[in-house]
Design a protein around this motif. Structure first.
Motif, short mmCIF file in Angstrom:
data_model
loop_
_atom_site.label_atom_id
_atom_site.label_comp_id
_atom_site.label_asym_id
_atom_site.label_seq_id
_atom_site.Cartn_x
_atom_site.Cartn_y
_atom_site.Cartn_z
N ILE A 1 -33.68 67.47 -9.94
CA ILE A 1 -32.51 66.61 -9.96
C ILE A 1 -32.96 65.21 -9.54
CG2 ILE A 1 -30.20 66.22 -9.00
CD1 ILE A 1 -30.16 69.24 -8.32
N ARG A 2 -32.61 64.20 -10.34
CA ARG A 2 -33.04 62.84 -10.05
C ARG A 2 -31.85 61.91 -9.91
NH1 ARG A 2 -37.95 61.79 -14.42
NH2 ARG A 2 -39.40 63.39 -13.64
N PHE A 3 -31.83 61.15 -8.82
CA PHE A 3 -30.82 60.12 -8.63
C PHE A 3 -31.38 58.72 -8.89
CE2 PHE A 3 -29.17 63.45 -5.59
CZ PHE A 3 -28.19 63.89 -6.45
N THR A 4 -32.71 58.61 -9.00
CA THR A 4 -33.37 57.36 -9.36
C THR A 4 -34.51 57.68 -10.31
OG1 THR A 4 -34.89 57.47 -7.48
CG2 THR A 4 -32.84 56.26 -7.14
N GLU A 5 -34.98 56.67 -11.02
CA GLU A 5 -36.10 56.88 -11.93
C GLU A 5 -37.41 56.67 -11.19
OE1 GLU A 5 -36.55 57.95 -15.12
OE2 GLU A 5 -34.46 58.57 -14.84
N PRO A 6 -38.30 57.66 -11.19
CA PRO A 6 -39.61 57.47 -10.56
C PRO A 6 -40.46 56.49 -11.36
CG PRO A 6 -39.53 59.57 -11.70
CD PRO A 6 -38.14 58.99 -11.76
N ARG A 7 -41.52 56.01 -10.75
CA ARG A 7 -42.38 55.03 -11.42
C ARG A 7 -43.78 55.10 -10.82
NH1 ARG A 7 -40.77 49.02 -10.45
NH2 ARG A 7 -42.89 48.75 -11.18
N GLY A 8 -44.71 54.46 -11.52
CA GLY A 8 -46.07 54.30 -11.03
C GLY A 8 -46.46 52.84 -11.05
N PHE A 9 -47.74 52.57 -10.72
CA PHE A 9 -48.21 51.20 -10.58
C PHE A 9 -49.62 51.08 -11.14
CE2 PHE A 9 -45.29 52.26 -7.19
CZ PHE A 9 -44.36 51.24 -7.27
N ALA A 10 -49.99 49.85 -11.48
CA ALA A 10 -51.36 49.54 -11.90
C ALA A 10 -51.57 48.05 -11.73
CB ALA A 10 -51.61 49.96 -13.34
N ASP A 11 -52.61 47.65 -11.00
CA ASP A 11 -52.91 46.25 -10.73
C ASP A 11 -51.66 45.53 -10.20
OD1 ASP A 11 -54.26 43.81 -10.54
OD2 ASP A 11 -53.82 43.28 -12.63
#
Length: 367
Positions: free
Chosen positions: A18-28
């Motif tokens: 169940i997600r209430f926010t969108e996950p994310r990643g990073f680069a530089d």
């Protein structure tokens, strides 16, 4: 002197059901995060986490700042580290004082693809993200603002022996959903302002449940990790139940019974007492009229009333703080009082968070 928790934030997997926010990643990218310290000390160290990552986390530079100055973070003497998937890392001690109730600013430069980040998803605080290495920049250029915390699970502080710490262990009513973002008006913040000795660190997860996973590991599963390891810990405050009763209607799961919740609370109290802790239990807050589909059901509200009657009368806990009575509408007790409602029928605004904190009798929280 001992190291103990001056700040904590409970993290979840970006791969939750169940997600209430969108996950994310990073680069530089540089990620800058403001951490409101519950407790302070003359030295500090930062805890980074890749607990739920599926790729190694490389941190090429890390820096902290307080009102007393700045410090470069090192890890085993190095300014760069890689945290394997499922692992955590603790920085070397930094000779930088930080006061209780002050902000610590943490800047991380993440040079490589991280994959989806281990994070705190509804912390009522903004992270600032920009391209390139800007950990030493006073202001991040063209920064994106995101309501989340990434890759941080806590800050330890060096304090005198005998310093007492409590943990607020629960759901969104601790984490701060509904309070003003960036204002530090979570219920735990208001509670800390009332204390003259010791402090309470916040291990709330919005959507978290006592009995089932779904948004973070359930309370009985994460208790040993998020509560017990803190040195100097004396008390645990718990607020669970809303999501156990409400989320099944949203996700299509079988409903949870009052009896199952009572068994779960009893098991949690037994484990707290087994660890030598005092446990303070909140009654389950009102949620009739919640705007989210399937949350507010007659069966769930009836179970809430039954569990709350038990919480108020049982000797299972060392003390009870009656959040439900403190924030309910007297004309409709299954609903949050309109003056305390964030607007969604399920979460407290700043005044409601303050009322929740004031429901705690400080004589039962003698830190």
């Amino acid at each position: 002197m001992i190291w103990t928790a001056g700040f904590r934030t409970a993290v979840i997997s970006p791969y939750e059901q169940i997600r209430f926010t969108e996950p994310r990643g990073f680069a530089d990218q540089t990620v800058r995060q403001v951490l409101r310290m519950a407790g302070g000390g003359e030295r500090l160290r930062v805890r980074l986490t890749n607990r739920y990552g599926r790729a190694p986390l490389t941190v090429a530079a890390a820096r902290v700042a307080t009102e007393h100055g700045q410090a470069v973070l090192t890890f085993d003497g190095a300014g760069r580290l890689t945290v394997p998937p499922g692992e955590e890392a603790v920085s070397d001690p930094a000779d930088l004082p930080v006061a209780p109730g002050a902000d610590l600013v943490l800047s991380l430069y993440l040079p490589e693809e991280t994959g989806l980040a281990t994070y705190s998803h509804k912390p009522a605080e903004l992270a600032h993200v920009t391209g390139g290495d800007h950990v030493a920049s006073p202001v991040l250029p063209d920064a994106e603002q995101v309501e989340a915390r990434f890759y941080v699970s806590g800050v330890d502080v060096l304090v005198p022996d005998g310093t007492a710490v409590a943990v607020a262990f629960g759901d969104s009513w601790f984490e701060g959903v509904g309070s003003t973002i960036g204002a530090n008006n979570r219920s735990v913040d208001f509670l800390n302002r009332r204390l003259s000795r010791g402090w309470v660190v916040n291990q709330g997860i919005a959507g978290n449940r006592l009995l089932r996973d779904g948004v973070g590991e359930h309370a009985l599963a994460r208790f040993d990790r998020d509560v017990l390891p803190i040195p100097g810990l004396t008390h645990v405050l718990v607020h669970f139940g809303i999501n156990d009763l409400g989320l099944p209607g949203m996700s299509g799961e079988a409903p949870v019974t009052a009896g199952a919740l009572i068994e779960g609370f009893t098991a949690l109290a037994r484990r707290a007492h087994g660890a030598g802790l005092k446990i303070l239990a909140a009654t389950i807050g009102p949620f009739a009229g919640a705007v989210y589909p399937g949350i507010s059901t007659p069966e769930g509200l009836a179970a809430r009333r039954e569990v709350n009657d038990w919480i108020r009368t049982t000797d299972t806990f060392d003390a009870v703080f009656d959040v439900a009575r403190a924030v309910e509408d007297p004309e409709a007790p299954d609903r949050i009082h309109p003056a305390l409602d964030s607007g969604d029928g399920m979460h407290l605004n700043d005044k409601g968070a303050q009322a929740m904190a004031e429901a705690v009798n400080l004589q039962t929280l003698a830190l």
